[in-house]
Every structure is written in structure tokens, then in C-alpha cells.
Design a protein around this motif. Structure first.
Motif, mmCIF file in Angstrom:
data_model
loop_
_atom_site.group_PDB
_atom_site.id
_atom_site.type_symbol
_atom_site.label_atom_id
_atom_site.label_comp_id
_atom_site.label_asym_id
_atom_site.label_seq_id
_atom_site.Cartn_x
_atom_site.Cartn_y
_atom_site.Cartn_z
ATOM 1 N N PHE A 44 0.848 -1.189 0.000
ATOM 2 C CA PHE A 44 0.000 0.000 0.000
ATOM 3 C C PHE A 44 0.884 1.240 0.000
ATOM 4 C CE2 PHE A 44 0.899 -1.144 4.338
ATOM 5 C CZ PHE A 44 1.102 0.054 5.001
ATOM 6 N N GLY A 45 0.271 2.373 -0.156
ATOM 7 C CA GLY A 45 0.993 3.637 -0.082
ATOM 8 C C GLY A 45 0.409 4.500 1.016
ATOM 9 N N LEU A 46 1.201 5.473 1.446
ATOM 10 C CA LEU A 46 0.696 6.461 2.386
ATOM 11 C C LEU A 46 1.343 7.799 2.091
ATOM 12 C CD1 LEU A 46 2.986 7.090 4.778
ATOM 13 C CD2 LEU A 46 2.217 4.884 5.579
ATOM 14 N N SER A 47 0.636 8.833 2.455
ATOM 15 C CA SER A 47 1.120 10.196 2.283
ATOM 16 C C SER A 47 0.775 10.975 3.535
ATOM 17 C CB SER A 47 0.454 10.831 1.059
ATOM 18 O OG SER A 47 0.869 12.173 0.917
ATOM 19 N N ALA A 48 1.670 11.886 3.923
ATOM 20 C CA ALA A 48 1.399 12.708 5.107
ATOM 21 C C ALA A 48 2.026 14.081 4.929
ATOM 22 C CB ALA A 48 1.943 12.041 6.366
ATOM 23 N N GLY A 49 1.424 15.039 5.591
ATOM 24 C CA GLY A 49 1.964 16.394 5.630
ATOM 25 C C GLY A 49 2.333 16.749 7.051
ATOM 26 N N ILE A 50 3.492 17.367 7.210
ATOM 27 C CA ILE A 50 3.980 17.801 8.518
ATOM 28 C C ILE A 50 4.041 19.318 8.493
ATOM 29 C CG2 ILE A 50 5.866 17.628 10.205
ATOM 30 C CD1 ILE A 50 4.497 14.918 9.448
ATOM 31 N N VAL A 51 3.450 19.968 9.477
ATOM 32 C CA VAL A 51 3.467 21.428 9.564
ATOM 33 C C VAL A 51 3.994 21.866 10.925
ATOM 34 C CG1 VAL A 51 1.602 21.812 7.904
ATOM 35 C CG2 VAL A 51 1.062 21.533 10.332
ATOM 36 N N ASN A 52 4.092 23.187 11.079
ATOM 37 C CA ASN A 52 4.590 23.784 12.315
ATOM 38 C C ASN A 52 6.052 23.384 12.554
ATOM 39 O OD1 ASN A 52 4.263 25.508 14.451
ATOM 40 N ND2 ASN A 52 3.323 24.000 15.794
ATOM 41 N N LEU A 53 6.816 23.412 11.455
ATOM 42 C CA LEU A 53 8.212 22.984 11.481
ATOM 43 C C LEU A 53 9.062 24.065 10.815
ATOM 44 C CD1 LEU A 53 10.015 20.437 12.141
ATOM 45 C CD2 LEU A 53 9.774 19.887 9.719
ATOM 46 N N ASP A 54 10.027 24.599 11.524
ATOM 47 C CA ASP A 54 10.905 25.636 10.974
ATOM 48 C C ASP A 54 11.705 25.055 9.813
ATOM 49 O OD1 ASP A 54 12.713 27.641 10.408
ATOM 50 O OD2 ASP A 54 13.403 27.876 12.477
ATOM 51 N N THR A 55 11.390 25.489 8.608
ATOM 52 C CA THR A 55 12.050 24.937 7.413
ATOM 53 C C THR A 55 13.338 25.664 7.057
ATOM 54 O OG1 THR A 55 10.631 26.297 5.994
ATOM 55 C CG2 THR A 55 9.917 24.022 6.429
ATOM 56 N N THR A 56 13.749 26.626 7.881
ATOM 57 C CA THR A 56 15.025 27.296 7.605
ATOM 58 C C THR A 56 16.198 26.528 8.208
ATOM 59 O OG1 THR A 56 14.866 28.733 9.547
ATOM 60 C CG2 THR A 56 13.908 29.555 7.477
ATOM 61 N N ILE A 57 15.900 25.470 8.977
ATOM 62 C CA ILE A 57 16.965 24.621 9.520
ATOM 63 C C ILE A 57 16.727 23.182 9.089
ATOM 64 C CG2 ILE A 57 17.453 26.125 11.505
ATOM 65 C CD1 ILE A 57 15.788 24.245 13.243
ATOM 66 N N SER A 58 17.769 22.373 9.100
ATOM 67 C CA SER A 58 17.668 20.970 8.695
ATOM 68 C C SER A 58 17.075 20.122 9.820
ATOM 69 C CB SER A 58 19.047 20.431 8.324
ATOM 70 O OG SER A 58 19.538 21.101 7.201
ATOM 71 N N HIS A 59 16.390 19.067 9.415
ATOM 72 C CA HIS A 59 15.781 18.135 10.368
ATOM 73 C C HIS A 59 15.987 16.704 9.887
ATOM 74 C CE1 HIS A 59 13.568 21.340 12.447
ATOM 75 N NE2 HIS A 59 13.313 21.834 11.246
ATOM 76 N N ASP A 60 16.064 15.771 10.837
ATOM 77 C CA ASP A 60 16.021 14.345 10.525
ATOM 78 C C ASP A 60 14.583 13.882 10.695
ATOM 79 O OD1 ASP A 60 18.779 14.008 10.059
ATOM 80 O OD2 ASP A 60 19.158 13.851 12.205
ATOM 81 N N PHE A 61 14.187 12.946 9.839
ATOM 82 C CA PHE A 61 12.789 12.524 9.808
ATOM 83 C C PHE A 61 12.712 11.030 9.507
ATOM 84 C CE2 PHE A 61 9.848 11.372 6.388
ATOM 85 C CZ PHE A 61 8.658 11.403 7.062
ATOM 86 N N TYR A 62 11.782 10.326 10.168
ATOM 87 C CA TYR A 62 11.425 8.951 9.801
ATOM 88 C C TYR A 62 10.053 8.649 10.389
ATOM 89 C CZ TYR A 62 12.854 7.319 14.482
ATOM 90 O OH TYR A 62 12.971 7.122 15.833
ATOM 91 N N PHE A 63 9.482 7.511 9.987
ATOM 92 C CA PHE A 63 8.197 7.118 10.542
ATOM 93 C C PHE A 63 8.200 5.619 10.817
ATOM 94 C CE2 PHE A 63 7.537 6.585 5.998
ATOM 95 C CZ PHE A 63 6.837 5.396 5.909
ATOM 96 N N GLU A 64 7.266 5.198 11.657
ATOM 97 C CA GLU A 64 7.078 3.789 12.000
ATOM 98 C C GLU A 64 5.604 3.429 11.859
ATOM 99 O OE1 GLU A 64 10.360 3.287 15.577
ATOM 100 O OE2 GLU A 64 8.266 3.624 16.117
ATOM 101 N N ILE A 65 5.366 2.139 11.661
ATOM 102 C CA ILE A 65 4.013 1.594 11.727
ATOM 103 C C ILE A 65 4.012 0.558 12.841
ATOM 104 C CG2 ILE A 65 2.236 0.273 10.518
ATOM 105 C CD1 ILE A 65 3.239 1.576 7.920
ATOM 106 N N VAL A 66 3.038 0.700 13.743
ATOM 107 C CA VAL A 66 2.943 -0.145 14.928
ATOM 108 C C VAL A 66 1.638 -0.937 14.845
ATOM 109 C CG1 VAL A 66 2.806 -0.108 17.448
ATOM 110 C CG2 VAL A 66 4.245 1.563 16.251
ATOM 111 N N ASP A 67 1.714 -2.241 15.127
ATOM 112 C CA ASP A 67 0.518 -3.089 15.032
ATOM 113 C C ASP A 67 -0.317 -3.024 16.318
ATOM 114 O OD1 ASP A 67 1.605 -4.882 16.931
ATOM 115 O OD2 ASP A 67 2.092 -6.405 15.449
#
Length: 144
Positions: A44-67
Motif C-alpha cells: 500500500f501507499g501512504l502520504s502525510a503532511g507535517i506542519v509547524n516545522l521551521d524549514t530554515t533549519i535541517s531536520h532528521d525525519f522517519y516514521f514507524e508503523i505499529v501493530d
């Protein structure tokens, strides 16, 4: 604090093959996942939007799926979101990014409520629940 603004499940994600744009297409949006049988592997596919994040600095990002047993069944590779080189006039509460992921052959051991968790800079910022039920159950067959 950063949070999920949008979340969508779909049958798959496809890149649009056009030299002029860098875009993706969500195929067959879903409100829940319905694999043919459980347990079994499912794509399957998924899409998400993240807001309220200062985009003038770099960030690390990942996600998990929990059963439903609270076991992590999928952990995305950590990605670096590079900061913009200059300040922008958009308030931080509207700044952020969108992402899509095409997940192939994920083993789903049980029906129930799963959790999509997003991490930015090693902190869980938000999560969304989604349901997984076998097509057999949805069609009235109690024998999975």
C-alpha cells in the motif's frame, strides 16, 4: 511543535513521469486497508503532511508503523530534510513538508487498529491510527 496536518492511505504511489515536474500520484485512496487475507503480506501507499516545522533549519525525519500489539512492524529509513537557505515570510505554523511512501509486502499478522508514528529529530511528534481488516471479514465471512 511539529504535527501531522494530513494523512492518506492509498493502494499505491506512482511517480509522474514528466521532465517539467517532480510529482507523485496517489492511486486508489483508502479510508482503511483491506488485504485479501490476514495474516499475510500486503502492499500500500501512504502520504502525510507535517506542519509547524521551521524549514530554515535541517531536520532528521522517519516514521514507524505499529501493530495492535504495539510491535513496530515497519520503520522507514531516516531522511535528512535540508533547511532552506533563506528566511521565508510564511509563519512557522504553516511551514513544513509533504511525503509519500510506497510500502511493499508488509506482513500484517492481525486485523485491528494500527498506528502511524512520525519522528522529527528523534522525537515522536504525532501519530495517526488506521484500521486493517481482511476483505473476507468485510464481506461477511468470519473465517479469515
Amino acid at each position: 511543535m511539529a504535527n501531522i496536518s494530513t494523512f492518506m492511505l492509498c493502494g499505491s504511489i506512482e511517480k509522474i513521469d514528466d521532465r517539467n515536474i517532480n510529482a507523485v500520484q496517489l492511486i486508489s485512496p483508502q479510508v482503511l486497508l483491506c488485504p485479501p487475507c490476514i495474516p499475510g503480506s500486503f502492499s500500500f501507499g501512504l502520504s502525510a503532511g507535517i506542519v509547524n516545522l521551521d524549514t530554515t533549519i535541517s531536520h532528521d525525519f522517519y516514521f514507524e508503523i505499529v501493530d495492535p500489539n504495539n510491535d513496530v512492524i515497519y520503520k522507514a529509513d531516516k531522511q535528512k530534510i535540508n533547511g532552506l537557505t533563506s528566511k521565508i515570510a510564511i509563519p512557522i505554523k504553516y511551514q513544513g513538508f509533504m511525503f509519500c511512501s510506497d510500502i511493499r509486502n508488509l506482513m500484517l499478522k492481525m486485523a485491528g487498529e494500527y498506528i502511524f508514528k512520525v519522528y522529527v529529530d528523534e522525537k515522536e511528534i504525532d501519530n495517526r491510527c488506521f484500521s486493517v481488516y481482511s476483505e473476507n471479514i468485510l464481506n461477511g465471512n468470519k473465517n479469515i
